[in-house]
Design a protein around this motif. Structure first.
Motif, mmCIF file in Angstrom:
data_model
loop_
_atom_site.group_PDB
_atom_site.id
_atom_site.type_symbol
_atom_site.label_atom_id
_atom_site.label_comp_id
_atom_site.label_asym_id
_atom_site.label_seq_id
_atom_site.Cartn_x
_atom_site.Cartn_y
_atom_site.Cartn_z
ATOM 1 N N LEU A 31 0.856 -1.185 0.000
ATOM 2 C CA LEU A 31 0.000 0.000 0.000
ATOM 3 C C LEU A 31 0.889 1.231 0.000
ATOM 4 C CD1 LEU A 31 -2.936 1.029 0.180
ATOM 5 C CD2 LEU A 31 -2.721 0.931 2.670
ATOM 6 N N LEU A 32 0.812 2.011 -1.093
ATOM 7 C CA LEU A 32 1.579 3.236 -1.231
ATOM 8 C C LEU A 32 0.638 4.430 -1.243
ATOM 9 C CD1 LEU A 32 2.898 1.011 -3.494
ATOM 10 C CD2 LEU A 32 4.679 2.750 -3.433
ATOM 11 N N GLY A 33 1.202 5.630 -1.074
ATOM 12 C CA GLY A 33 0.411 6.847 -1.137
ATOM 13 C C GLY A 33 1.104 7.958 -0.392
ATOM 14 N N GLY A 34 0.627 9.169 -0.602
ATOM 15 C CA GLY A 34 1.219 10.317 0.060
ATOM 16 C C GLY A 34 0.987 10.306 1.554
ATOM 17 N N SER A 35 1.726 11.156 2.249
ATOM 18 C CA SER A 35 1.562 11.271 3.699
ATOM 19 C C SER A 35 0.181 11.824 4.023
ATOM 20 C CB SER A 35 2.629 12.201 4.276
ATOM 21 O OG SER A 35 3.922 11.680 4.060
ATOM 22 N N GLY A 36 -0.432 11.267 5.072
ATOM 23 C CA GLY A 36 -1.693 11.796 5.555
ATOM 24 C C GLY A 36 -2.946 11.245 4.912
ATOM 25 N N VAL A 37 -2.808 10.249 4.012
ATOM 26 C CA VAL A 37 -4.010 9.713 3.354
ATOM 27 C C VAL A 37 -4.676 8.605 4.174
ATOM 28 C CG1 VAL A 37 -3.248 10.327 1.039
ATOM 29 C CG2 VAL A 37 -2.713 8.053 1.945
ATOM 30 N N GLY A 38 -3.988 8.104 5.214
ATOM 31 C CA GLY A 38 -4.608 7.104 6.080
ATOM 32 C C GLY A 38 -4.040 5.714 5.994
ATOM 33 N N LYS A 39 -2.873 5.549 5.388
ATOM 34 C CA LYS A 39 -2.288 4.214 5.246
ATOM 35 C C LYS A 39 -2.009 3.577 6.607
ATOM 36 C CE LYS A 39 1.320 5.551 2.947
ATOM 37 N NZ LYS A 39 1.087 7.001 3.183
ATOM 38 N N SER A 40 -1.347 4.321 7.478
ATOM 39 C CA SER A 40 -1.029 3.788 8.807
ATOM 40 C C SER A 40 -2.292 3.549 9.626
ATOM 41 C CB SER A 40 -0.095 4.742 9.558
ATOM 42 O OG SER A 40 1.157 4.841 8.904
ATOM 43 N N THR A 41 -3.306 4.378 9.406
ATOM 44 C CA THR A 41 -4.576 4.186 10.106
ATOM 45 C C THR A 41 -5.198 2.851 9.733
ATOM 46 O OG1 THR A 41 -4.973 6.570 10.228
ATOM 47 C CG2 THR A 41 -6.891 5.131 10.445
ATOM 48 N N ILE A 42 -5.114 2.464 8.464
ATOM 49 C CA ILE A 42 -5.638 1.160 8.046
ATOM 50 C C ILE A 42 -4.930 0.032 8.794
ATOM 51 C CG2 ILE A 42 -5.706 -0.468 6.109
ATOM 52 C CD1 ILE A 42 -6.428 1.857 4.301
ATOM 53 N N LEU A 43 -3.611 0.113 8.900
ATOM 54 C CA LEU A 43 -2.870 -0.907 9.649
ATOM 55 C C LEU A 43 -3.359 -0.985 11.090
ATOM 56 C CD1 LEU A 43 0.891 -0.477 8.636
ATOM 57 C CD2 LEU A 43 -0.712 -2.171 7.806
ATOM 58 N N ARG A 44 -3.493 0.161 11.736
ATOM 59 C CA ARG A 44 -3.883 0.185 13.142
ATOM 60 C C ARG A 44 -5.319 -0.309 13.333
ATOM 61 N NH1 ARG A 44 -0.522 2.628 16.653
ATOM 62 N NH2 ARG A 44 -2.230 3.078 18.091
ATOM 63 N N LEU A 45 -6.191 -0.002 12.385
ATOM 64 C CA LEU A 45 -7.560 -0.511 12.469
ATOM 65 C C LEU A 45 -7.580 -2.031 12.359
ATOM 66 C CD1 LEU A 45 -9.379 2.162 10.276
ATOM 67 C CD2 LEU A 45 -9.835 1.726 12.704
ATOM 68 N N ILE A 46 -6.818 -2.576 11.436
ATOM 69 C CA ILE A 46 -6.772 -4.040 11.291
ATOM 70 C C ILE A 46 -6.191 -4.684 12.548
ATOM 71 C CG2 ILE A 46 -5.763 -5.954 9.986
ATOM 72 C CD1 ILE A 46 -5.844 -4.140 7.498
ATOM 73 N N ALA A 47 -5.199 -4.013 13.144
ATOM 74 C CA ALA A 47 -4.554 -4.550 14.347
ATOM 75 C C ALA A 47 -5.412 -4.368 15.594
ATOM 76 C CB ALA A 47 -3.196 -3.882 14.553
ATOM 77 N N GLY A 48 -6.503 -3.610 15.492
ATOM 78 C CA GLY A 48 -7.362 -3.377 16.647
ATOM 79 C C GLY A 48 -6.807 -2.361 17.618
ATOM 80 N N LEU A 49 -5.982 -1.429 17.123
ATOM 81 C CA LEU A 49 -5.350 -0.428 17.974
ATOM 82 C C LEU A 49 -6.108 0.897 17.908
ATOM 83 C CD1 LEU A 49 -1.633 -1.140 17.008
ATOM 84 C CD2 LEU A 49 -2.851 -1.949 19.050
ATOM 85 N N GLU A 50 -5.861 1.746 18.891
ATOM 86 C CA GLU A 50 -6.478 3.070 18.925
ATOM 87 C C GLU A 50 -5.978 3.905 17.746
ATOM 88 O OE1 GLU A 50 -8.732 6.054 19.535
ATOM 89 O OE2 GLU A 50 -8.887 4.322 20.884
ATOM 90 N N THR A 51 -6.888 4.630 17.102
ATOM 91 C CA THR A 51 -6.526 5.426 15.935
ATOM 92 C C THR A 51 -6.937 6.889 16.040
ATOM 93 O OG1 THR A 51 -8.614 4.934 14.813
ATOM 94 C CG2 THR A 51 -6.761 3.418 14.425
ATOM 95 N N GLY A 52 -7.919 7.202 16.871
ATOM 96 C CA GLY A 52 -8.424 8.558 16.938
ATOM 97 C C GLY A 52 -9.361 8.923 15.807
ATOM 98 N N VAL A 53 -9.770 7.946 14.994
ATOM 99 C CA VAL A 53 -10.704 8.202 13.898
ATOM 100 C C VAL A 53 -12.009 7.457 14.160
ATOM 101 C CG1 VAL A 53 -8.769 8.391 12.284
ATOM 102 C CG2 VAL A 53 -10.034 6.231 12.418
ATOM 103 N N ARG A 54 -13.046 7.867 13.447
ATOM 104 C CA ARG A 54 -14.321 7.146 13.473
ATOM 105 C C ARG A 54 -14.389 6.285 12.212
ATOM 106 N NH1 ARG A 54 -19.410 7.898 11.288
ATOM 107 N NH2 ARG A 54 -21.141 7.033 12.523
ATOM 108 N N PHE A 55 -14.345 4.975 12.415
ATOM 109 C CA PHE A 55 -14.359 4.046 11.293
ATOM 110 C C PHE A 55 -15.754 3.478 11.106
ATOM 111 C CE2 PHE A 55 -13.874 -0.404 9.741
ATOM 112 C CZ PHE A 55 -13.435 -0.101 8.459
ATOM 113 N N SER A 56 -16.236 3.551 9.891
ATOM 114 C CA SER A 56 -17.523 2.966 9.534
ATOM 115 C C SER A 56 -17.277 1.909 8.476
ATOM 116 C CB SER A 56 -18.481 4.035 8.991
ATOM 117 O OG SER A 56 -18.662 5.080 9.923
#
Length: 242
Positions: A36-61
């Motif tokens: 998974l590539l992309g510019g900074s701030g698009v949410g790549k790391s957030t996807i990893l943390r969501l899959i891992a079940g970690l806190e992200t500070g976002v509202r995921f639907s």
């Protein structure tokens, strides 16, 4: 280790009512590397943390699910961008942290083999402050590999390494994670072209799939198809940033 499942990630994320990323569907094929590539701030790391079940500070639907219906987060080994090493613990104890936290017996033979393969055996008694940035990243990589989980989430795992060591650690990870379901977040088109069975470029609007080279991964750095895929990814990333 239980069998590596296919993972489906389908949804959107918002921060304070503003979209971090639009609805997207990402499928991680069982036993393969998805890059998974992309510019900074698009949410790549957030996807990893969501899959891992970690806190992200976002509202995921949306929905994150494994093909076998079993919970995902408990079968994940996650390597963050920061090495997250315990500053008071030695290299050896940092690599073996997972087993100690679970109260399991340490597989010392496996640990020492990993120390050899990441070229850190002579540093096994040192603390993180005594290591270079690249050495610290190799400790974090070894700790992730030590976990032997069926789903592996890697966030820029080779970014602090020099070119030769980066290629060596890519080869090592590809070997030891064969048969695992791997999601690799990277800013490096060459890395994705070498390692990816599937390659996705992420923007705030969604995902663009890019065909990987036909050769088996890890691919030779100077293979014409690998270089062609690297160039195509770079052109796409530059176009998205324009």
């Amino acid at each position: 280790m239980d069998s590596a499942p296919e993972i489906t990630f389908d949804g959107r994320a918002d921060v304070d009512g503003a979209a971090l990323f639009a609805p997207l569907a990402l499928r991680l094929e069982a036993g393969q590397w998805t890059c998974l590539l992309g510019g900074s701030g698009v949410g790549k790391s957030t996807i990893l943390r969501l899959i891992a079940g970690l806190e992200t500070g976002v509202r995921f639907s949306g929905r994150i699910a494994a093909s076998d219906g079993a919970p995902v987060a408990r079968r994940v080994a996650y390597m963050a961008q920061d090495d997250l090493l315990l500053p008071w613990a030695s290299v050896e104890r940092n690599i073996g942290l997972g087993a100690r936290l679970r109260g399991e017996r340490q597989d010392r033979a496996r640990l020492m083999d990993l120390l050899d393969r990441v070229r850190l055996r002579e540093h096994l008694g040192k603390r993180p402050a005594e290591l270079s940035g690249g050495q610290r990243q190799r400790v974090a990589l070894a700790r992730t590999l030590m976990e032997d989980k069926p789903v592996i989430l890697l966030d820029e795992p080779f970014s602090a390494l020099d070119a030769r060591t980066r290629a060596d650690m890519q080869d090592l990870a590809a070997e030891l994670l064969s048969g695992r379901t791997v999601l690799l977040v990277t800013h490096d088109p060459a890395e994705a072209a070498r390692l990816g069975h599937a390659i996705n470029v992420m923007t705030p609007a969604g995902l663009t799939q890019v065909s990987p080279p036909d050769a088996p991964a890890p691919r030779h750095v100077d293979d014409p198809e690998t270089l062609g895929a690297q160039g195509a990814l770079m052109r796409l990333l530059r176009a998205e940033a324009a």
